[in-house]
Structures are given as structure tokens and as C-alpha cells.
Design an enzyme around this catalytic site. Structure first.
Site, mmCIF file in Angstrom:
data_model
loop_
_atom_site.group_PDB
_atom_site.id
_atom_site.type_symbol
_atom_site.label_atom_id
_atom_site.label_comp_id
_atom_site.label_asym_id
_atom_site.label_seq_id
_atom_site.Cartn_x
_atom_site.Cartn_y
_atom_site.Cartn_z
ATOM 1 N N GLU A 1 3.727 31.443 -18.222
ATOM 2 C CA GLU A 1 4.876 32.213 -17.749
ATOM 3 C C GLU A 1 4.894 33.646 -18.282
ATOM 4 O O GLU A 1 4.607 33.894 -19.451
ATOM 5 C CB GLU A 1 6.161 31.508 -18.171
ATOM 6 C CG GLU A 1 7.436 32.142 -17.631
ATOM 7 C CD GLU A 1 8.614 31.197 -17.749
ATOM 8 O OE1 GLU A 1 8.819 30.404 -16.803
ATOM 9 O OE2 GLU A 1 9.312 31.234 -18.782
ATOM 10 N N LYS B 1 7.468 36.364 -19.141
ATOM 11 C CA LYS B 1 8.908 36.477 -19.425
ATOM 12 C C LYS B 1 9.134 37.581 -20.452
ATOM 13 O O LYS B 1 8.623 37.518 -21.563
ATOM 14 C CB LYS B 1 9.434 35.133 -19.953
ATOM 15 C CG LYS B 1 10.904 35.159 -20.339
ATOM 16 C CD LYS B 1 11.479 33.758 -20.507
ATOM 17 C CE LYS B 1 10.852 33.000 -21.642
ATOM 18 N NZ LYS B 1 11.535 31.708 -21.894
ATOM 19 N N LYS C 1 10.571 32.011 -10.832
ATOM 20 C CA LYS C 1 11.459 31.458 -11.859
ATOM 21 C C LYS C 1 12.788 32.210 -11.796
ATOM 22 O O LYS C 1 12.879 33.380 -12.175
ATOM 23 C CB LYS C 1 10.814 31.607 -13.238
ATOM 24 C CG LYS C 1 11.562 30.908 -14.365
ATOM 25 C CD LYS C 1 11.333 29.409 -14.332
ATOM 26 C CE LYS C 1 11.918 28.739 -15.567
ATOM 27 N NZ LYS C 1 11.206 29.097 -16.820
ATOM 28 N N GLU D 1 14.329 20.894 -11.911
ATOM 29 C CA GLU D 1 14.449 20.891 -13.366
ATOM 30 C C GLU D 1 15.664 20.078 -13.802
ATOM 31 O O GLU D 1 16.778 20.322 -13.341
ATOM 32 C CB GLU D 1 14.578 22.325 -13.879
ATOM 33 C CG GLU D 1 14.735 22.416 -15.387
ATOM 34 C CD GLU D 1 14.808 23.854 -15.862
ATOM 35 O OE1 GLU D 1 13.787 24.565 -15.723
ATOM 36 O OE2 GLU D 1 15.865 24.271 -16.356
ATOM 37 N N ASN E 1 13.258 19.883 -18.855
ATOM 38 C CA ASN E 1 13.443 21.010 -19.767
ATOM 39 C C ASN E 1 13.924 20.482 -21.111
ATOM 40 O O ASN E 1 14.998 19.890 -21.204
ATOM 41 C CB ASN E 1 14.453 22.006 -19.186
ATOM 42 C CG ASN E 1 14.429 23.342 -19.905
ATOM 43 O OD1 ASN E 1 14.070 23.410 -21.082
ATOM 44 N ND2 ASN E 1 14.823 24.399 -19.211
ATOM 45 N N GLU F 1 8.839 21.307 -20.010
ATOM 46 C CA GLU F 1 9.140 22.731 -20.186
ATOM 47 C C GLU F 1 9.882 22.963 -21.507
ATOM 48 O O GLU F 1 10.724 22.163 -21.890
ATOM 49 C CB GLU F 1 10.038 23.239 -19.046
ATOM 50 C CG GLU F 1 9.595 22.866 -17.647
ATOM 51 C CD GLU F 1 10.674 23.162 -16.622
ATOM 52 O OE1 GLU F 1 11.611 23.914 -16.932
ATOM 53 O OE2 GLU F 1 10.595 22.619 -15.509
ATOM 54 N N SER F 2 9.586 24.060 -22.153
ATOM 55 C CA SER F 2 10.292 24.574 -23.337
ATOM 56 C C SER F 2 9.917 23.834 -24.623
ATOM 57 O O SER F 2 9.730 22.618 -24.629
ATOM 58 C CB SER F 2 11.815 24.525 -23.160
ATOM 59 O OG SER F 2 12.228 25.276 -22.044
#
Length: 272
Positions: A55, A57, A118, A167, A188, A218-219
């Protein structure tokens, strides 16, 4: 209001403004609108090892500025060279410092890799925007949509040839929103209301997601050991941004992680 409520409230204002500036028919005339999309779900489903969705970001509400000194076309090109299966690029301006310009720069530098827009999708109009900037996948966040909205937005996305990443953060969201027009389920590990992260979220939900859906986590993903542990629970893809972006060279950070994954896999081949 928590941060998610604030983001969605601002997003509703943005959509109204965007519709006044450019119609759907205008978006349909954009060069990239007719582009044939590339399937991320197929790339992940056929994967025999963990795959990274890298990603771009610039900042986030919880961390502030992460990295504002790098160019999206360079970072994403490096990501692809380091083995990313797909790219995720933020297009939210106010809270994440993203833009369509960032997305388009990444798209032009990487023609054939799947790319995720995103953002916080709340309106069909944003799906046309995504198609117009060359996205292959859109994100639907269960926490800020009703089950009915998830159904209608996912169906429209498929009509436009876009894949849908749903998500979720807990079992309730999963049960309420999982449907036939979802291609990928992303768990997530970050609570969007508190911004705390725990990979136990992915582990707990892994068995509740039917095998017919591709799973990604994710994360809070920072090391090979964590990724391989979640791969063992059925997750094929791993969306990682901050871990890479907080370094001076995000592409090199991804390459280093790929090397760690290979080394850990060789030490413990049963994981794969």
C-alpha cells in the site's frame, strides 16, 4: 463522533461536490474507464505462498504523517519489482493525504498489476470514479455501510467489471454483509474506533469465512512469523502499508520482508 463517523460524514460532502463537478457520463468517457480489469482474487486463490498487497499511504488519522517524501510512481514500481501481488493506493484526501493523482501516477507506472482503490465507498458514483482512474478492486467497509448498501454496491461494482473486497472487523459484520457478489474478504486487525490492532481478530474469524471466498488480513502485519502464522489459518493475501511506508525506501522494506518469508518458510516448510 468517532473518527470513522467523521470520515464518512466528510465523504458524503465530497461525493456531493464531486457529482457537481463531473457527471457519471463524463467519468465513462475517461480513457481508463474502458480498460479491462485484472483479477486480484484469481491471483490470490492460485497462490501457493503468502502474497503481499503493498500500500501507498502518506498519512493516517492515528499516526499522522507517515511518509510525505516519496513519489507514488516510484514506490509502487519498486513494490511490483519486489514481488507485490497487488497495489493499494489511498484516494481519501482529508484524512489519509491520498488523491486521484497518486492513484493515476501509480497506475501509469504499473499497467498490468491489480490495483485497489483504498477509500470509504458510500455511493455508486464512487464506483464509476474507481473505474475511471483504472482501479481493478474497490473496498467496501462493513463498519460504515448497511447490509443493503453492501449488496447494492457490490452488484454495481460487478456490473462495472470491478472486484469487491469486503472489510470486516468482527463476526457480526461478517454475518450481516457477506454475500454472493463479494470476491475477497479482508479482516482488519485494527479497530477503526480505537485504532488498536490485534492479529487475534484474523485468527478468530478465519474459520467463519467460507472457503469459497479468498481471505486477506489487514493491519498490524510487521514480520514474516506473523504472516506465516495467518497463512496457516487460510489467509492468502496480506495488505501492508505503514510497515513499508514509514521507511525511507518502502520497496526495499517489502523486498526485505519477502526474503524473511522465504527464510522462515525454508526453516519451517510445514507452514507451506
Amino acid at each position: 463522533m468517532n473518527i470513522l463517523d467523521k470520515i464518512v460524514a466528510r465523504k458524503r460532502e465530497e461525493v456531493i461536490e464531486a457529482k457537481q463537478n463531473k457527471s457519471v457520463s463524463d467519468l465513462e468517457k475517461e480513457d481508463l474507464f474502458a480498460r479491462k480489469t485484472v483479477s486480484l482474487s484469481a491471483a490470490l486463490r492460485n497462490a501457493s505462498s503468502p502474497k503481499i498487497i503493498a500500500e501507498f499511504k502518506r498519512k493516517s488519522p492515528s499516526k499522522g504523517v507517515i511518509n510525505d517524501r516519496v513519489a507514488p510512481e516510484i514506490v509502487t514500481f519498486d513494490y511490483v519489482n519486489a514481488g507485490a501481488v497487488a497495489l493499494s493506493v489511498l484516494t481519501d484526501i482529508d484524512f489519509f493525504g491520498g488523491s486521484f493523482t497518486d492513484f493515476l501516477s501509480a497506475r501509469r507506472a504499473n499497467h498490468t498489476i491489480p490495483m485497489l482503490r483504498k477509500d470509504f465507498i458510500i455511493d455508486e458514483y464512487q464506483l464509476y470514479e474507481a473505474k475511471a482512474i483504472g482501479a481493478d478492486v474497490i473496498l467496501l467497509i462493513a463498519a460504515c455501510l448497511t447490509p443493503t448498501e453492501v449488496v447494492s454496491l457490490s452488484k454495481k461494482a460487478h456490473e462495472l467489471g470491478l472486484e469487491v473486497l469486503l472489510e470486516v472487523h468482527n463476526a457480526e459484520e461478517l454475518a450481516a454483509t457477506l454475500g454472493e457478489d463479494i470476491d475477497i474478504v479482508g479482516v482488519n486487525n485494527r479497530n477503526l474506533k480505537t485504532f488498536e490492532t490485534s492479529i487475534e481478530t484474523s485468527i478468530a474469524l478465519s474459520e467463519q469465512i467460507p472457503d469459497s471466498f479468498v481471505k486477506i488480513s489487514e493491519s498490524g502485519l510487521k514480520d514474516a512469523e506473523t504472516i506465516l502464522k495467518l497463512y496457516g489459518h487460510g489467509y492468502k493475501g496480506f495488505l501492508i502499508g505503514e510497515t513499508f511506508m514509514k521507511t525511507a525506501n518502502p520497496g526495499t522494506a517489502l523486498a526485505d520482508l519477502q526474503n524473511d518469508l522465504t527464510q522462515h518458510s525454508n526453516l519451517n516448510p510445514l507452514v507451506l
